[in-house]
Design a protein around this motif. Structure first.
Motif: not given
Length: 147
Positions: A23, A26, A63
């Motif tokens: 993550s 990203i 996200n």
């Protein structure tokens, strides 16, 4: 027997070298990307020399975000319109996916590699799209800084 051990060790090496997208990686997606090549599942490549359109990604800390097609201009700016795809990053089974949604369809791409300069995604047709981070074009030489 010796060949079998060599093959097994080589296979583990290949599997172990695959980048696992986290993550924290990203935010590297955000920005302008230019397609370099497409690798088809039979192994052949299609190289792209110059592109009339770039992909622009903006993903937030949750996200979720958008992907737009933009057209680079000679003065370093980009032409954009109001169309875009909603995109959501999803993590599943130690893999990262980009889930897209438009009013007409939904589809998914797996993120294979992601660095500040490279993005590689795999679609459902087993085509690998290789992108490089795009920079603004300014061949006018007017001395103005590009954004």
């Amino acid at each position: 027997m010796k060949n079998l051990v060599t093959i097994v060790l080589f296979s583990f090496l290949l599997v172990g070298c695959k980048q696992q997208i986290q993550s924290a990686d990203i935010p590297k997606i955000n920005g302008y990307w230019e397609i370099e090549k497409v690798v088809f599942d039979q192994g052949e490549d299609k190289e792209y020399g110059a592109n009339q359109n770039y992909d622009y990604f903006q993903i937030d800390k949750n996200n979720q975000g958008i992907r737009k097609k933009v057209a680079p201009q000679l003065d370093g700016t980009f032409l954009v319109d109001d169309s875009y795809e909603k995109v959501r990053v999803r993590f599943q089974d130690d893999k990262a996916y980009l889930d897209y949604a438009t009013p007409y369809m939904k589809y998914t791409e797996e993120i294979i590699a992601l660095t500040p300069e490279e993005l590689v995604v795999l679609n459902a047709q087993k085509k690998e799209y290789h992108y490089k981070k795009a920079t603004a074009i300014n061949i006018l030489g007017d001395g103005k800084k590009t954004k």
